[in-house]
Structure formats: structure tokens, C-alpha cells
Design a protein around this motif. Structure first.
Motif, short mmCIF file in Angstrom:
data_model
loop_
_atom_site.label_atom_id
_atom_site.label_comp_id
_atom_site.label_asym_id
_atom_site.label_seq_id
_atom_site.Cartn_x
_atom_site.Cartn_y
_atom_site.Cartn_z
N ALA A 37 -8.66 4.49 6.16
CA ALA A 37 -8.66 5.60 6.89
C ALA A 37 -9.34 5.26 8.36
CB ALA A 37 -8.70 6.89 6.37
N ALA A 38 -8.89 5.81 9.39
CA ALA A 38 -9.72 5.80 10.50
C ALA A 38 -10.97 6.44 10.42
CB ALA A 38 -9.04 6.13 11.90
N ALA A 39 -12.19 5.99 10.89
CA ALA A 39 -13.61 6.71 10.94
C ALA A 39 -14.16 6.38 12.41
CB ALA A 39 -14.22 6.36 9.59
N GLY A 40 -13.85 6.89 13.28
CA GLY A 40 -14.41 6.60 14.52
C GLY A 40 -13.92 5.14 14.85
N SER A 41 -14.64 4.34 15.36
CA SER A 41 -14.55 2.75 15.94
C SER A 41 -14.53 2.03 14.42
CB SER A 41 -15.48 2.40 16.60
OG SER A 41 -16.58 2.33 15.98
N ARG A 42 -14.50 2.28 13.37
CA ARG A 42 -14.53 1.69 12.04
C ARG A 42 -13.37 2.49 11.11
NH1 ARG A 42 -20.59 0.46 10.34
NH2 ARG A 42 -19.88 -1.61 10.34
N ALA A 43 -13.43 1.87 9.98
CA ALA A 43 -12.63 2.34 9.04
C ALA A 43 -13.34 2.85 7.82
CB ALA A 43 -11.22 1.50 8.72
N GLN A 44 -12.65 3.71 7.01
CA GLN A 44 -13.48 4.07 5.66
C GLN A 44 -12.38 4.12 4.74
OE1 GLN A 44 -16.55 7.08 6.01
NE2 GLN A 44 -17.28 6.26 4.22
N CYS A 45 -12.75 3.64 3.51
CA CYS A 45 -11.97 3.83 2.36
C CYS A 45 -12.18 5.19 1.49
CB CYS A 45 -12.16 2.59 1.22
SG CYS A 45 -11.25 2.91 -0.19
N THR A 46 -11.02 5.85 1.66
CA THR A 46 -11.22 7.29 1.22
C THR A 46 -11.42 7.36 -0.54
OG1 THR A 46 -8.88 7.43 0.99
CG2 THR A 46 -9.79 8.39 2.71
N PRO A 106 3.72 7.70 10.04
CA PRO A 106 3.99 5.98 9.43
C PRO A 106 3.40 5.25 10.44
CG PRO A 106 6.19 7.30 10.00
CD PRO A 106 5.06 8.32 10.23
N VAL A 107 3.37 4.04 9.80
CA VAL A 107 2.80 2.67 11.03
C VAL A 107 3.82 2.68 11.81
CG1 VAL A 107 2.13 0.49 10.92
CG2 VAL A 107 1.24 1.85 9.13
N GLN A 108 3.78 2.65 13.03
CA GLN A 108 4.46 2.28 14.20
C GLN A 108 4.24 0.74 14.36
OE1 GLN A 108 6.94 4.41 15.20
NE2 GLN A 108 6.23 5.92 13.75
N ILE A 155 -5.08 -9.74 20.73
CA ILE A 155 -5.38 -8.35 20.42
C ILE A 155 -6.42 -7.50 20.92
CG2 ILE A 155 -4.41 -8.72 18.01
CD1 ILE A 155 -7.29 -8.86 16.99
N GLY A 156 -6.52 -8.16 22.30
CA GLY A 156 -7.69 -7.47 23.20
C GLY A 156 -7.58 -5.95 23.46
N GLU A 157 -6.17 -5.58 23.83
CA GLU A 157 -6.01 -4.46 24.53
C GLU A 157 -6.20 -3.29 23.48
OE1 GLU A 157 -1.96 -4.65 26.50
OE2 GLU A 157 -2.59 -6.34 27.49
N PRO A 158 -6.40 -1.92 24.11
CA PRO A 158 -6.67 -0.88 23.01
C PRO A 158 -5.44 -0.57 22.10
CG PRO A 158 -7.40 -0.28 25.32
CD PRO A 158 -6.52 -1.63 25.49
N ALA A 188 -6.35 -1.16 16.66
CA ALA A 188 -5.53 -0.50 17.59
C ALA A 188 -5.75 0.75 17.63
CB ALA A 188 -3.94 -0.72 17.16
N ASP A 189 -5.65 1.40 18.99
CA ASP A 189 -5.98 2.88 19.07
C ASP A 189 -5.12 4.00 18.11
OD1 ASP A 189 -3.42 2.40 20.31
OD2 ASP A 189 -4.14 2.90 22.42
N ASP A 190 -4.24 3.40 17.68
CA ASP A 190 -3.26 4.24 16.55
C ASP A 190 -3.66 3.80 15.00
OD1 ASP A 190 -1.94 1.78 16.82
OD2 ASP A 190 0.03 2.69 16.74
#
Ligand SMILES: [Zn+2]
Length: 188
Positions: A158-167, A185-187, A138-141, A178-180
Motif C-alpha cells: 500500500a502507498a505510504a508517502g513516497s514509499r510503500a508499506q505492507c499492511t 483498481p489499477v489503471q 519511468i522518470g515522470e511522476p 507512479a503518482d497513483d
């Protein structure tokens, strides 16, 4: 009263509530609702209390360079198992499980990070199939966690910069995203 046993569904469609069923093949539990991970036909396993989504796509064995998407079903300190649900973006009935060696995926900041957690939906690349083991990276962006639920309250992160935050509860979590990540919807 007849239940829609063979209803056709699309990815993300609600199938049941998690009090009634466990997520089986190509299904996942999101915030108490079992949802479809792929297009297909709903198959209920009453004995196991599992709800599955079955496609008519012929299984193909993943090979080196293929991109797979699935759900983390075992998460340990050094390895995690990914139940493969998509092969190169297409649903697969294979039931293959790939293994991610997390030691190779840690951040380079001298800090050990949680790369993946149980239940995460992850996109990975097949880097070896030696000894009939599907070895994933899972190394690639564009690889890594693409959907995840809060460890604290179970809501989607939800995405929050390089981390994720619960809304919902504000909990901040670290993964190899992953960068997306967070895009809907999830691809696969
Ligand atoms: Zn939360």
C-alpha cells in the motif's frame, strides 16, 4: 464436468490459484491467486501449466511517446525488462518486451534506490525504438510502479508517502512509484 475454458474475464478477476497454474500472458500472481490483467478470454495451457488471458485486439508496435504498462519479468542491477501488456491504456497481444535503463532512473539523493522489482506492474513511456529495442523511461511522476507485492510476505503493498508499506507484515519498500500507486483498481 466441463471446465470453463473460454470464460470471459475482466481485469482483476481471479483465474486460478498459483499452486495449479503459472501466470501466462496478461495474467499475474497476486498473493497466491492468478488474476487477469486485461479483459479477454481465458486460455489454459496444460503443457506449460500456464493460464493466459487472450484479447482480440490487433497488435500495434509501440512508438516513441506511447505509454505502456506491463509486468517486470527480468530485474537486473542496471536494466529491467518489462513485458508489455497495455499500449496507451488498451490491452495489447503483441508480446513486446521493453527495456528500462535503471541507471537513469535513480533518485538524486545520493542514495541508490530500487526502482523496480521482479513482478512489479509498471507504467512507462517509450523514448526510443532504435535497433528494434523498445527503450522505456519511468522518470515522470505518472510513470513507474503502479502495483507491487511485498518482498517479504507476498501481499500487495500500500502507498505510504513516497514509499510503500505492507499492511500485513509492515515491511517498507522503496521503488520509483507512479503518482497513483496503491489506487484501486489499477489503471494501466
Ligand atoms: Zn509483507
Amino acid at each position: 464436468m466441463s471446465e470453463k475454458e473460454r470464460a470471459r474475464v475482466l481485469p482483476g478477476d481471479a483465474l486460478a490459484v498459483s499452486e495449479e497454474y503459472l501466470p501466462g500472458n496478461h495474467a499475474y500472481d497476486a498473493d497466491g491467486t492468478i488474476r487477469a490483467l486485461q479483459a479477454g478470454i481465458v486460455v489454459k495451457d496444460m503443457a506449460q501449466r500456464e493460464i493466459n488471458v487472450k484479447s482480440e485486439v490487433v497488435p500495434k508496435i509501440p512508438s516513441v511517446g506511447d505509454v505502456v504498462t506491463g509486468q517486470i519479468e527480468v530485474a537486473q542491477t542496471s536494466t529491467s525488462n518489462l513485458k508489455i501488456l497495455y499500449l496507451n491504456g488498451k490491452p495489447t497481444e503483441s508480446g513486446f518486451v521493453g527495456i528500462i535503463f535503471l541507471r537513469e532512473e535513480r533518485g538524486g539523493r545520493g542514495m541508490r534506490r530500487t526502482a523496480v522489482k521482479l513482478g512489479d506492474v509498471v507504467r512507462a513511456k517509450v523514448i526510443s525504438t532504435m535497433n528494434a529495442m523498445i527503450h522505456l523511461s519511468i522518470g515522470e511522476p505518472h510513470l513507474g510502479v503502479i502495483a507491487s507485492l511485498c518482498s517479504n510476505c507476498g501481499r500487495p503493498l500500500a502507498a505510504a508517502g513516497s514509499r510503500a508499506q505492507c499492511t500485513n507484515c509492515g515491511n517498507v519498500e522503496d521503488r520509483k512509484f507512479a503518482d497513483d500507486f496503491g489506487r484501486e483498481p489499477v489503471q494501466p
